[in-house]
Design an enzyme around this catalytic site. Structure first.
Site, PDB file in Angstrom:
ATOM      1  N   HIS A 193       0.796  -1.229   0.000  1.00  0.00           N
ATOM      2  CA  HIS A 193       0.000   0.000   0.000  1.00  0.00           C
ATOM      3  C   HIS A 193       0.829   1.280   0.000  1.00  0.00           C
ATOM      4  CE1 HIS A 193       1.089  -0.012   4.222  1.00  0.00           C
ATOM      5  NE2 HIS A 193       0.660   1.227   4.318  1.00  0.00           N
TER       6      HIS A 193
HETATM    7  C1  UD1 Z   1      -1.929   5.580   6.246  1.00  0.00           C
HETATM    8  C2  UD1 Z   1      -0.615   5.959   6.909  1.00  0.00           C
HETATM    9  C3  UD1 Z   1       0.393   4.829   6.702  1.00  0.00           C
HETATM   10  C4  UD1 Z   1      -0.158   3.499   7.160  1.00  0.00           C
HETATM   11  C5  UD1 Z   1      -1.487   3.258   6.472  1.00  0.00           C
HETATM   12  C6  UD1 Z   1      -2.102   1.962   6.907  1.00  0.00           C
HETATM   13  C7  UD1 Z   1      -0.100   8.355   6.879  1.00  0.00           C
HETATM   14  C8  UD1 Z   1       0.817   9.373   6.339  1.00  0.00           C
HETATM   15  N1  UD1 Z   1      -0.026   7.150   6.320  1.00  0.00           N
HETATM   16  O1  UD1 Z   1      -1.683   5.498   4.853  1.00  0.00           O
HETATM   17  O2  UD1 Z   1       1.545   5.110   7.459  1.00  0.00           O
HETATM   18  O3  UD1 Z   1       0.749   2.475   6.836  1.00  0.00           O
HETATM   19  O4  UD1 Z   1      -2.367   4.345   6.777  1.00  0.00           O
HETATM   20  O5  UD1 Z   1      -3.238   1.688   6.168  1.00  0.00           O
HETATM   21  O6  UD1 Z   1      -0.846   8.651   7.777  1.00  0.00           O
HETATM   22  N2  UD1 Z   1      -9.224   5.206   2.009  1.00  0.00           N
HETATM   23  C9  UD1 Z   1     -10.447   4.587   1.941  1.00  0.00           C
HETATM   24  N3  UD1 Z   1     -11.035   4.203   3.106  1.00  0.00           N
HETATM   25  C10 UD1 Z   1     -10.466   4.421   4.312  1.00  0.00           C
HETATM   26  C11 UD1 Z   1      -9.216   5.060   4.365  1.00  0.00           C
HETATM   27  C12 UD1 Z   1      -8.602   5.435   3.209  1.00  0.00           C
HETATM   28  O7  UD1 Z   1     -10.986   4.367   0.865  1.00  0.00           O
HETATM   29  O8  UD1 Z   1     -11.065   4.045   5.333  1.00  0.00           O
HETATM   30  C13 UD1 Z   1      -8.547   5.588   0.755  1.00  0.00           C
HETATM   31  C14 UD1 Z   1      -8.724   7.040   0.410  1.00  0.00           C
HETATM   32  O9  UD1 Z   1      -8.931   7.138  -0.948  1.00  0.00           O
HETATM   33  C15 UD1 Z   1      -7.384   7.653   0.785  1.00  0.00           C
HETATM   34  C16 UD1 Z   1      -6.419   6.497   0.591  1.00  0.00           C
HETATM   35  O10 UD1 Z   1      -7.162   5.336   0.897  1.00  0.00           O
HETATM   36  O11 UD1 Z   1      -7.070   8.755  -0.001  1.00  0.00           O
HETATM   37  C17 UD1 Z   1      -5.220   6.577   1.483  1.00  0.00           C
HETATM   38  O12 UD1 Z   1      -5.606   6.774   2.852  1.00  0.00           O
HETATM   39  P1  UD1 Z   1      -4.689   7.673   3.829  1.00  0.00           P
HETATM   40  O13 UD1 Z   1      -5.222   7.639   5.192  1.00  0.00           O
HETATM   41  O14 UD1 Z   1      -4.462   8.993   3.201  1.00  0.00           O
HETATM   42  O15 UD1 Z   1      -3.272   6.968   3.786  1.00  0.00           O
HETATM   43  P2  UD1 Z   1      -2.869   5.428   3.822  1.00  0.00           P
HETATM   44  O16 UD1 Z   1      -2.253   5.110   2.514  1.00  0.00           O
HETATM   45  O17 UD1 Z   1      -3.970   4.562   4.302  1.00  0.00           O
END
Ligand code: UD1
Length: 369
Positions: free
Chosen positions: A205
Site C-alpha cells: 500500500h
Molecule cells: C496511512 C498511513 C500509513 C499506514 C497506512 C495503513 C499516513 C501518512 N499514512 O496510509 O503510514 O501504513 O495508513 O493503512 O498517515 N481510504 C479509503 N477508506 C479508508 C481510508 C482510506 O478508501 O477508510 C482511501 C482514500 O482514498 C485515501 C487512501 O485510501 O485517499 C489513502 O488513505 P490515507 O489515510 O491517506 O493513507 P494510507 O495510505 O492509508
C-alpha cells in the site's frame, strides 16, 4: 489522571487497545478515546474495534481522506476544541500516521503533555511521510515510549534527554498474543481455500510501490509469477485497489490468474490467522514486519529501508528492496528451504505481551496528579 488517546488509521488500533485495557484497571484513571476518522471504512476501522474489543470512541472527528496538508490540518482544527474542553493530563498518540503528528502538534501548543507510543523508530528516509511524522512527534513528546533499544539510541543521538525515554517493548505484540488463540479458532484459511503453510500472503500500500503505474504493473506481474509457485492471497488496501482500477488491462490480466486472489481488506483476527498460517509474507507495511517476527513466519519486505531493524537482526524479516524482479528468486529460495527455517525466530527484547503494563506504570509515575 485523565488520559486522552488519539487513534486515526488502521495501524493505530492494535497499539492503543492494550493500553486502554491496562489503564482501565488502574485506580483513579479516566480515559477519553478520540478517533480522527483518517480511516473510516468498516473494513479499515470498525472491524478492528470489534476484533480488539475496544470501546467505541468517545469523540469522532470524522476528518476522512485528503492530501497530507488537508488531512493533517483537518485533524488539528477538529481536535483543538476537544483538547481545550477535556483538558487531559496527558495525550497518548501512537505510531507515525498523519493523525499522530496532527494531534501532537496541537497538544504541544496547548501545553498538554504528550506520550508517544512506538517512539524512536527511524528509516532515515525523508521521502516517507511517516518518517517526518515520527521525528517531529518524538521531538514534541514529553515521554517517548520505545519498542526496541535502537529507538532509544536514535532518540539520544537526536539530543532527546534520557529522562524522556522509556524502553517499554512492543505493545502491538500485546494485542497479537492476546488475540492469537481467538484468531486460530476462526476459519480464515479454509474460508479462502488455503491450507496451513500452503500460500503466500501479500500486502502492498505504500505510495512508492502502488502510486506509479509502472511500479504497480511490475509488482503485480511479479506476484502473478509467484502465484505459479504457490497460491498468493492479497488483501487490497483501498489505495492499491484504486490504483489497480485505474489500470483495467492489468486488473483484467490479474483476474485470469486463478492462483492469485485479490480480496477486500481483512479484519484483525482473520489477518492474524492468515499471517500465522502463511508459508511466507511479502509486504511493504511496517507493523507486519514486526508481527511476522513475533509469529516466526518469514517476511520479505518490499522496501529499500526499514525503521524496524530488530526484525532483521532478531527476527524473520529480510529487506528485499523495491525491485519486483527480486521477488521470484527470494521466494524460490525460501520455498526450497525447510519449513522449520522461518521460525521460531528470536523474539526481540520485551516483545512479551506486557508492554501495556509498563506503559501504564510510566504514565502513572509521570502524569498522575
Ligand atoms: C496511512 C498511513 C500509513 C499506514 C497506512 C495503513 C499516513 C501518512 N499514512 O496510509 O503510514 O501504513 O495508513 O493503512 O498517515 N481510504 C479509503 N477508506 C479508508 C481510508 C482510506 O478508501 O477508510 C482511501 C482514500 O482514498 C485515501 C487512501 O485510501 O485517499 C489513502 O488513505 P490515507 O489515510 O491517506 O493513507 P494510507 O495510505 O492509508
Amino acid at each position: 489522571m485523565h488520559v486522552l488517546h488519539v487513534v486515526g488509521a488502521r495501524p493505530n488500533f492494535m497499539k492503543i487497545a492494550p493500553i486502554l485495557k491496562a489503564l482501565s484497571s488502574a485506580p483513579g484513571v479516566r480515559q477519553t478515546l478520540v478517533h480522527t476518522g483518517q480511516h473510516y471504512d468498516a473494513k479499515m476501522s470498525d472491524v478492528f474495534f470489534q476484533d480488539l474489543g475496544m470501546p467505541a470512541p468517545d469523540v469522532h472527528l470524522g476528518v476522512g481522506s485528503g492530501s497530507h496538508a488537508q488531512q493533517t490540518a483537518k485533524v488539528m482544527l477538529a481536535i483543538e476544541p476537544v483538547l481545550l474542553e477535556k483538558k487531559p493530563d496527558v495525550l497518548v498518540v501512537a505510531g507515525d500516521v498523519n493523525s499522530t503528528i496532527a494531534a501532537a502538534l496541537v497538544a504541544s501548543k496547548l501545553g498538554i503533555a504528550i506520550a508517544h507510543v512506538e517512539a524512536g523508530l527511524r528509516s532515515r528516509d525523508w521521502s516517507m511521510p511517516e518518517e517526518v511524522n515520527r521525528v517531529l512527534t518524538d521531538r514534541l513528546s514529553d515521554l517517548c515510549l520505545t519498542p526496541s533499544r535502537d529507538g532509544d539510541e536514535n532518540l539520544r543521538a537526536e539530543g532527546i534527554p534520557a529522562e524522556k525515554i522509556a524502553f517499554v517493548g512492543n505493545v502491538m505484540i500485546d494485542s497479537l498474543r492476546a488475540a492469537l488463540p481467538r484468531a486460530r479458532e476462526r476459519n480464515a484459511l479454509a474460508a479462502q481455500g488455503l491450507s496451513p503453510r500452503g500460500y503466500a500472503l501479500v500486502t502492498l500500500h505504500r505510495p512508492s510501490n502502488v502510486d506509479q503505474p509502472a511500479q504497480l504493473q511490475s509488482l503485480f506481474g511479479a506476484l502473478a509469477e509467484l502465484a505459479e509457485l504457490i497460491p498468493v492471497l492479497c488483501p487490497l488496501h483501498p489505495r492499491t485497489r484504486a490504483q489497480l482500477s485505474a489500470n483495467p488491462a492489468l486488473a483484467a490480466k490479474l483476474g485470469l490468474q486463478s492462483n492469485l486472489k485479490l480480496i477486500e481488506p481483512l479484519g484483525y483476527l482473520d489477518f492474524l490467522a492468515l499471517m500465522d498460517g502463511a508459508r511466507l509474507v511479502l509486504t511493504d507495511s511496517g507493523g507486519i514486519q514486526e508481527e511476522t517476527t513475533a509469529l516466526g513466519v518469514p517476511c520479505l519486505t518490499l522496501r529499500d529501508n526499514t525503521e524496524r531493524p530488530v526484525t532483521i537482526s532478531d527476527g524473520t524479516n529480510r529487506l528485499l528492496g523495491s525491485d519486483p524482479a527480486r521477488i521470484g528468486p527470494a521466494a524460490r529460495e525460501l520455498l526450497a528451504g525447510s519449513l522449520a527455517e522461518g521460525g521460531p525466530a528470536r523474539i526481540p527484547e520485551l516483545w512479551d505481551g506486557h508492554a501495556a503494563e509498563r506503559i501504564t506504570s510510566e504514565l502513572l509515575a509521570r502524569f498522575a496528579r
